[in-house]
Every structure is written in C-alpha cells, then in structure tokens.
Design a protein around this motif. Structure first.
Motif, PDB file in Angstrom:
ATOM      1  N   HIS A   1      -0.259   8.218  -2.289  1.00 21.37           N
ATOM      2  CA  HIS A   1       0.151   8.401  -3.679  1.00 21.37           C
ATOM      3  C   HIS A   1      -0.888   9.243  -4.407  1.00 21.37           C
ATOM      4  O   HIS A   1      -2.047   8.870  -4.508  1.00 21.37           O
ATOM      5  CB  HIS A   1       0.267   7.029  -4.342  1.00 21.37           C
ATOM      6  CG  HIS A   1       1.095   7.034  -5.582  1.00 21.37           C
ATOM      7  ND1 HIS A   1       0.760   7.761  -6.693  1.00 21.37           N
ATOM      8  CD2 HIS A   1       2.264   6.405  -5.881  1.00 21.37           C
ATOM      9  CE1 HIS A   1       1.677   7.565  -7.625  1.00 21.37           C
ATOM     10  NE2 HIS A   1       2.602   6.750  -7.159  1.00 21.37           N
TER      11      HIS A   1
ATOM     12  N   SER B   1       5.683   4.152  -0.154  1.00 22.28           N
ATOM     13  CA  SER B   1       5.551   4.572  -1.552  1.00 22.28           C
ATOM     14  C   SER B   1       4.121   4.547  -2.078  1.00 22.28           C
ATOM     15  O   SER B   1       3.900   4.447  -3.275  1.00 22.28           O
ATOM     16  CB  SER B   1       6.435   3.680  -2.431  1.00 22.28           C
ATOM     17  OG  SER B   1       5.961   2.348  -2.370  1.00 22.28           O
ATOM     18  N   GLY B   2       3.150   4.620  -1.157  1.00 26.15           N
ATOM     19  CA  GLY B   2       1.763   4.728  -1.619  1.00 26.15           C
ATOM     20  C   GLY B   2       1.176   3.436  -2.134  1.00 26.15           C
ATOM     21  O   GLY B   2       0.198   3.457  -2.871  1.00 26.15           O
ATOM     22  N   MET B   3       1.760   2.293  -1.757  1.00 28.60           N
ATOM     23  CA  MET B   3       1.216   1.018  -2.229  1.00 28.60           C
ATOM     24  C   MET B   3       0.076   0.513  -1.351  1.00 28.60           C
ATOM     25  O   MET B   3      -0.574  -0.471  -1.681  1.00 28.60           O
ATOM     26  CB  MET B   3       2.309  -0.058  -2.289  1.00 28.60           C
ATOM     27  CG  MET B   3       3.371   0.169  -3.343  1.00 28.60           C
ATOM     28  SD  MET B   3       2.722   0.446  -5.022  1.00 28.60           S
ATOM     29  CE  MET B   3       1.967  -1.130  -5.361  1.00 28.60           C
TER      30      MET B   3
ATOM     31  N   SER C   1      -7.658   8.982  -8.686  1.00 28.63           N
ATOM     32  CA  SER C   1      -8.592   8.017  -9.265  1.00 28.63           C
ATOM     33  C   SER C   1      -9.757   7.784  -8.320  1.00 28.63           C
ATOM     34  O   SER C   1     -10.918   7.714  -8.725  1.00 28.63           O
ATOM     35  CB  SER C   1      -7.893   6.683  -9.528  1.00 28.63           C
ATOM     36  OG  SER C   1      -6.868   6.857 -10.453  1.00 28.63           O
TER      37      SER C   1
ATOM     38  N   SER D   1      -1.685   9.950  -7.499  1.00 31.51           N
ATOM     39  CA  SER D   1      -2.488   9.489  -8.630  1.00 31.51           C
ATOM     40  C   SER D   1      -3.479   8.410  -8.215  1.00 31.51           C
ATOM     41  O   SER D   1      -4.538   8.285  -8.815  1.00 31.51           O
ATOM     42  CB  SER D   1      -1.612   9.016  -9.785  1.00 31.51           C
ATOM     43  OG  SER D   1      -0.897   7.882  -9.394  1.00 31.51           O
ATOM     44  N   VAL D   2      -3.129   7.648  -7.183  1.00 32.82           N
ATOM     45  CA  VAL D   2      -4.097   6.686  -6.638  1.00 32.82           C
ATOM     46  C   VAL D   2      -5.297   7.442  -6.059  1.00 32.82           C
ATOM     47  O   VAL D   2      -6.451   7.123  -6.332  1.00 32.82           O
ATOM     48  CB  VAL D   2      -3.439   5.801  -5.548  1.00 32.82           C
ATOM     49  CG1 VAL D   2      -4.487   5.003  -4.784  1.00 32.82           C
ATOM     50  CG2 VAL D   2      -2.413   4.869  -6.173  1.00 32.82           C
TER      51      VAL D   2
ATOM     52  N   LEU E   1      -1.140  -3.156  -5.283  1.00 31.90           N
ATOM     53  CA  LEU E   1      -1.751  -2.354  -4.220  1.00 31.90           C
ATOM     54  C   LEU E   1      -2.221  -3.263  -3.084  1.00 31.90           C
ATOM     55  O   LEU E   1      -2.799  -4.320  -3.331  1.00 31.90           O
ATOM     56  CB  LEU E   1      -2.970  -1.590  -4.754  1.00 31.90           C
ATOM     57  CG  LEU E   1      -2.742  -0.360  -5.622  1.00 31.90           C
ATOM     58  CD1 LEU E   1      -4.074   0.105  -6.225  1.00 31.90           C
ATOM     59  CD2 LEU E   1      -2.132   0.775  -4.808  1.00 31.90           C
TER      60      LEU E   1
ATOM     61  N   ARG F   1       4.539  -4.236  -7.502  1.00 32.99           N
ATOM     62  CA  ARG F   1       3.572  -3.194  -7.867  1.00 32.99           C
ATOM     63  C   ARG F   1       2.136  -3.674  -7.666  1.00 32.99           C
ATOM     64  O   ARG F   1       1.294  -3.560  -8.571  1.00 32.99           O
ATOM     65  CB  ARG F   1       3.750  -2.731  -9.332  1.00 32.99           C
ATOM     66  CG  ARG F   1       5.157  -2.445  -9.792  1.00 32.99           C
ATOM     67  CD  ARG F   1       5.960  -1.547  -8.913  1.00 32.99           C
ATOM     68  NE  ARG F   1       5.507  -0.159  -8.883  1.00 32.99           N
ATOM     69  CZ  ARG F   1       5.813   0.664  -7.887  1.00 32.99           C
ATOM     70  NH1 ARG F   1       6.519   0.267  -6.843  1.00 32.99           N
ATOM     71  NH2 ARG F   1       5.407   1.903  -7.925  1.00 32.99           N
TER      72      ARG F   1
END
Lengths: 471, 471
Positions: free
Chosen positions: A325, A299-301, A331, A327-328, A273, A271
């Motif tokens: 992603h 997966s948006g990492m 933000s 929610s990333v 980024l 997990r």
C-alpha cells in the motif's frame, strides 16, 4: 458517528494547531460558529472542546471577544532535575539479561558464531570493494540499495509467489529497527494495538514506551482463537496487530494456513494492520512451514518483516520490510529518513552478494541440521524433569513450563549465579504477570554446553523447588 | 508549587496507569481520599483530575461506589482508512530535494566522493577481517564497541582536554540517529525546546514530528544574543536547546568562546540540556575553531554529538555522543536498545582502524585545502551578483541572501529544471516562513561544476528577478 468522536476530532484539531505552533500565544482561535461550519459539526461540540482546552490551560477566554491561545505553561518541570528525565524512557528488559556473561547461554536467541560462515563471507567483502570502490563514500538511499531490493524481491517472488516488486521494499538496520519504525509511524499514546501473549519482549517494550494501549491475543500450539481476535478487533478497533506466526518467539508455535487466510480477511474488515515478523521461517526441521500471511494479502493490510541476518551474519544488521500500500510505505520511508536517513550501504552490498550466492543455500541446509541436533539434545536432557513443552518444528527456542509454584523471574537470579541464563516468561508477557514459563534457546550454546547446562539447571530448579515447597 | 502542576501530576499519573494497562477496564480507581494521601495533594486536586478524566471518557463514576476505568473507546478511528495513517508522520523536506538528480549539486552538504580516501580504506577493511574473523557473526553491545569508545575517548582527551572516559560514549548510526534518540528520550508532545533559527532541517522535522513546542533562538555572525536565550529559558523552561555552534549549518557562523561558557551556565541555571551537534569543526580553513561547548560542562548538561564520517567515509554511518551524567546516558542507552540494539560492529571496527591511523590526519589536511579552494571559487563566482553572505571560516556551506522580493522556495523548482539544486531558507527555518535566504554547499560539486553551475544560477535568478520586478 457518535458525539465523542466528533468532540475528540475538534479537540485534537485545535490542540495540534497549538502544539505545532501554527496558532501561537495570544492568537485568537476561530469563532465557535466558524469552526463548527468548517468542521461540519454542531456548535455545542466546538464549545465543549474549547471548554476542555480552557480547563486544561491551553486556551483562555476573554469576555465577548472569544478564545485565545494560552502561553505555554511549563511549570510542571519546575522541580525536575535531570534524573527525572529518565521517567520518559521504558526499560528494555531483555537487553539487561543479555549483559551478564554466563557459561550456559540459553537466553540469547542467536546462532552460535561457530555455525556461521565467517571464513568465506570475507571473500564477499573483498568482492564488494572491487565492485564498488566508492561504497564507503556514499550514502544509501533512504529506501535501501536498489540492487539489493531487486534481488530480494526476485527471491520472494520465486520462493513464495509473492508478486512483490523492489518498490515495495524498505531495507532496515535489523528487524528491531523495522518494528520500531512501524511503531513510530502508526502508533501514538492511547492507541490500541494487539500483541500475541506471549510475545517478543523488545516489541512489547517498544509499544509500551510509546504508551500504546496493549490488548493481548493468546497463541496456542494450534494457532489463534479467531473468534477472540474478531471480538477484539470489533470492540477495540486496534491500529495494528504485531504477530510472529511462524515458529513463534518464544513459544515455537506455528499458525496454520487456514487461519492465516482468515486473519487477513479480519484485518481487512476491521482496518487493522498486520505486522508479520518473520525471523525464523528458514530454520525448519522436517517440513517447510506455511507461506507467510503476507502471501494472502490483497489490499496492503500486511507489513511483512523478514530478517535473514540472524542465520547469515547478525553483525550486518540487515532486514527488509514489505508492504503493498503506497501510503503505508510513504509513512515508513519518512520515518526511516528521520531515524537515520538510510541503512549503511556497505552492509547492504555485502549482504547482497552473499545472499545471491549458491553458498547461502548450502549454509542454511547445514545450519538446519546442526540446530535440530541441538534442539534434540536439549529436549533429551529436559525429559529427565517433569516439565511441559510443545516440541517446535523450527526456530531457536523451547518454551517450557515449570511446576506451578515456581516463578521463573525469581529463578533467574539463582540461575545466573550458576552461570546459566534464560528468559523468564514474565518478560515475554505484554501484561507482565508472574509466570512459571521460561524460554530456553538452543541456538547459541554448543552440544556439550547444552547437556551440562540443562543438567545443572534441572538440579537447581529441583533443589529450589523443594525449598519452595518446604517454605 | 502551583495548583496546575499538582493537578497535572495527578491527572498524568492516573492516565499513565490506565494507558499502560496496569489499571484495566472496570477496575476501581483508588478513592479520592487515599490517592490524595499517597500523592500528598489536596483532595480537591484529585477530584478535579478525576472529573476531567471522566469528561474525557477515560473513567466513569458509579454513585457512592467511586470511579472506574472506562473501556477504551476507539470510535475515533471508525472512519479511517489506511491512507489516514500518514497524518501521523511529518515530512522530511530535505530528503525530498536530495532525491532529484542534478548536474550542479549544491544542496547536499556532503563531501565529493572523489575527495575521500576510497582506495586505501579498503586496506583497513581487510585488516578488520584478519583481526576479528567473527566480526560479522556477533552483535555490538548497545553502547558500542569498547575498543572504539576507548580510542575516541583518548582522542577527545588529547584533542580538547575533555577528560571523558569510554563509559560516557554511545556509538550511533550517524549523527542523525543521535539526534533522533535524544528527541525520543527527552521530548514529548507539548514539551518546549529551543532551536536555532535557522537550523538543521532534519532536526527541525524530527522535533516537529514529536509535536514539540519549538521556540527559536536567532544565530548571528557574532553568535547568540544571550539575553534572548536567558529570557526564553526563564519564560519557557525548555527541556533542551539543540545547537550547532561551530561552522553552523546552514549559516557557517561560529559562536565565540565567551558565549560558550556563559551558555553552559545558563543551561545549568535553568536545567536545560544543551545538544551540541558538531559535524564540521575539523573542516576549518585558517585557524582552529573554539573548543566545543562540552568542554565547559561540569554537570552533565551538555550532550555532545560528533560525526567524523562525513569527511572520512559517510557510508560507514558512525557517530558518537557523549554525556557526563549517568541518568542522561542511561535513558539514551535504553532508547538505543529499543531502536536497533546497537550499531553494526563491522562498521565500528572499520572506523576504529582508520580513525587511529596516521593516514587520517594527512587526509583531513588535504581535504581542508581542497574545500577551501572550492569555497573560494564559489565566492568568486557569486561576487558577480549583488547578493549577501558572510564568508565562513569552515564547514561546507554558504548562506546567501537574495534581493528581498525573491522567495528561494519558488526558485528551487526553476533551478531544478536547469539541473541546479540548493536548499531554500524556508526548509531551515523552524517557523517555516518564506525566505530570501538559501544554502549553497561547495563540498559536493567539483571546481568546474561550481563555476559553471553558479554562473548558470545567477543568470536564472537575475532573469527571474527581473520578471518578478516587472510583475
């Protein structure tokens, strides 16, 4: 889950309420019993957090009636005059070197303005005013111009099979702003992050300014040591890894495809980024570099930062970042809205029309040849000295090692006296250790300046080096 | 000097070294005796700091051999998936309201694009490309274009006898960026700051995002209560006071000259920076407002932010900030260099040439008349309802109070259903309390839209209000 984690969670929860002024001076805190029940932790954990907060003078206790919010004590500033304020601010070392005007400019990784399409880009500016007569009287959306995001997303899909869409993109005022927004959105003081060693010095300065705990990952001509990365991710659980895997700044190294794929897997597993800063991938000399790490992300990492403007029109200050992603992205949009509410629309529209023109492709092809020639001239001149470097297949820089006893930081002052500038290795080192490496950019000076300047520089170093040996 | 202050100083010193990775995992800390001598504090103070750091798991003790840096424990993120990251980010409420397209736009304090000099500003753009053919291939300096700073400083000297010089100026990408840079340079979590109540909502969001401890100062039609301000400065030692004293947003109130002078004296006495945001002073209706608070500053305690672009070409995103104290400016330049390395040069040059033209003065004169007419239409329509407001002498907004039982936050959803937008008072309240106030901007909608929209809005409120009374 260990006790420290729960303790910190309770401590932070209470402190945040106080700092956000939700719980005000002399407000009573929840009872230990109630907060423990709410947060599903042991009562001793809450007691421990309250005790530390009491010790830190954030709360106070009254016998039998519980804990209360302390009035904020700002006595720590009693003796501060304004100049103290600057202690909050971290230096930006690179911008200080760039302030000095020199004849042999090897410190700026910028393209020589004479190689840029100055004359015909103004045609596009006129076109923009014809197409959008009110372009200067309206703001862009925070996320960036829709038409530009569509065009860019189409380009990424065609070029790299990225299967992105305009919603995944955020337009920023240069890639430096993109990194800065990411730092603000995802990193707080004490958070651990990974940086390559060496790395982009402005990125280092930004993360240091936030007070991040920086752990370094070595980058080699063959890429990373993935076992080292896995070990670091496992041990330190970093929030992010800022990396520059294609014609890396300052080394010029490129991370091979197999490692790119594995890195994404590690990032997903731990997990973490991945912040992929891609400024140079279009400036390749013989063959195209591997596709971005972003293309392996499922997966948006990965947050992918692309700046084109360096080799089109740096003055426009347009870059784009991309993430899969929601929610990333959310933000990032919020941080962007607070930072400047959206990049200027005019700049986005000018960029759009030039970017989607056929002239761009021709320009980039010419530019690759011109830069390869400059690189070769610099390497030819450098071969007269007994220095080490790995010849890069793209980008704007050579990363050169001088004989061991020489500190390039000390050398810089003497070089500037001779009107030569470069970036000393120490500035690119997240750990800021003395170094015998330096970065020479071959993109800004022209052929003649490169030849003359490098000869002059070799003379200086060899003279200086012999002094150093004598001393 | 009290013990808490010294304790905190030692604690912060040690923690910073660890966080900046200067003192690394398992490094031995200085002995208590040595650090006490270096920092000129009592040994018990160092012991207390070490004990707290030990309790916080940042350092550990070995019997007889002293204290050592703990390996960083990041277990607090063990359970965090990416979506948790967004908890770091504070919402920007205003930008969310603006996302909704409506027919009766009273929420945006922006000038109607039809009132802006769209047609002839493009002449200046062509001029810029003739004068500076390479404007798009070079960066601006971090501080901003020299020619623009000279022109602006000349303007301030003539207009306000400010006796500023080009070195005192920093060009930013809009005034929002200016506030954001100030927040980053001078405010850290837990620092106390003063904000007017109500205040500019994006500024509130920015300071909240940093975790500042926000204390509010009431603003009234007659200005501030200076005794309240003195009491707050004395008690809380705020780092700064962000204020908007001329045609204040959202209220339209103006702080009188005598208060301006006294405020600067208070700021000097209590070492509190005054951040004077001046966006509206050129939009006056009958007589010119008092000169800026900055004109009373003699010791660099005021940072003045001026944005002209709102009424010239918002799309350019150019603002300027000014300060007379070298170390304050130095901090701001550094933060700017990290944030984006300088605003785009093209935008600065276009602004420069329009700003120094005679057309600008004519444009602003016309604009004042057009906006005064719109304000009067809005007030005439509003007079049909039994609502309260103080008629402003300039600016873009009316600050209106509905009968007490109505929450304007609840009303917004219903208004948007009817294609009417406004800013509810709660968004402008640093304390975020429910409010019966709202901000109506008369600058964006045209005369007809104002008439129709306000009538529609009064109907909606009165219908809704009677429901509320019935309930």
């Amino acid at each position: 889950m260990n006790g420290d984690f729960l303790f910190k969670q309770v401590y932070d929860y209470v402190l945040n309420r106080i700092e956000l002024n939700e719980w005000k001076e002399d407000d009573k805190l929840p009872s230990i019993r109630n907060l423990a029940a709410d947060m599903k932790v042991h009562r001793l954990t809450v007691l421990k957090a309250y005790q530390l907060l009491k010790q830190e003078n954030r709360i106070y206790a009254k016998d039998k009636s519980g804990y209360f919010v302390q009035s904020s004590d700002n006595s720590k500033y009693d003796n501060q005059d304004i100049p103290m304020i600057s202690a909050y601010v971290q230096k930006n070392h690179l911008s200080e070197i760039h302030k000095v005007p020199v004849s042999y400019q090897f410190s700026q990784a910028l393209i020589d303005p004479n190689l840029l399409p100055n004359r015909y880009i103004s045609d596009y500016v006129k076109k923009v005013f014809d197409l959008y007569p009110k372009v200067l009287s309206t703001y862009s959306t925070v996320q960036g111009d829709e038409e530009l995001r569509q065009s860019l997303s189409g380009y990424f899909n065609r070029q790299y099979k990225m299967f992105t869409n305009p919603d995944h993109l955020l337009i920023t005022t240069g890639s430096q702003q993109a990194i800065h927004l990411i730092a603000q959105a995802f990193v707080k003081a004490r958070d651990t992050i990974l940086l390559e060693r060496p790395s982009y010095s402005s990125a280092i300065d930004m993360f240091r300014a936030i007070g991040a705990n920086i752990i370094t990952v070595d980058i080699h001509p063959y890429g990373y040591d993935l076992e080292q990365i896995e070990h670091l991710m496992k041990k330190h659980k970093p929030r992010l890894f800022y990396l520059n895997p294609t014609f890396h700044n300052p080394t010029g190294y490129t991370v091979p495809p197999a490692q790119r794929k594995q890195l994404v897997q590690l990032a997903e597993q731990y997990r973490c980024l991945l912040i992929e800063d891609d400024a140079y991938s279009d400036i390749y000399f013989d063959e195209e570099p591997p596709t971005p790490i972003y293309t392996y992300d499922t997966s948006g990492m990965v947050i992918y930062i692309k700046s084109f403007c360096k080799y089109i029109s740096p003055g426009l200050r347009i870059a784009v970042m991309m993430n899969g992603h929601e929610s990333v992205r959310k933000s990032l949009f919020t941080v962007k809205s607070l930072a400047d509410n959206g990049s200027p629309l005019l700049n986005q529209k000018i960029f759009l029309h030039y970017f989607s023109s056929s002239r761009l492709q021709q320009h980039v092809e010419k530019l690759r040849i011109a830069l390869q020639i400059r690189k070769e001239i610099m390497e030819k001149e450098l071969s007269a000295a007994n220095w080490q470097w790995t010849s890069p297949n793209g980008g704007l820089n050579l990363w050169v090692q001088l004989p061991d006893h020489l500190s390039t930081e000390d050398l810089l002052t003497k070089a500037i006296d001779q009107s030569i500038s470069f970036v000393p290795g120490q500035i690119c080192d997240p750990l800021k250790q003395p170094s015998s490496w330096l970065r020479l950019s071959y993109s800004f000076a022209n052929e003649e300046q490169i030849s003359k300047g490098i000869r002059k520089f070799i003379n200086l170093v060899q003279r200086d080096g012999s002094h150093a040996s004598e001393a």
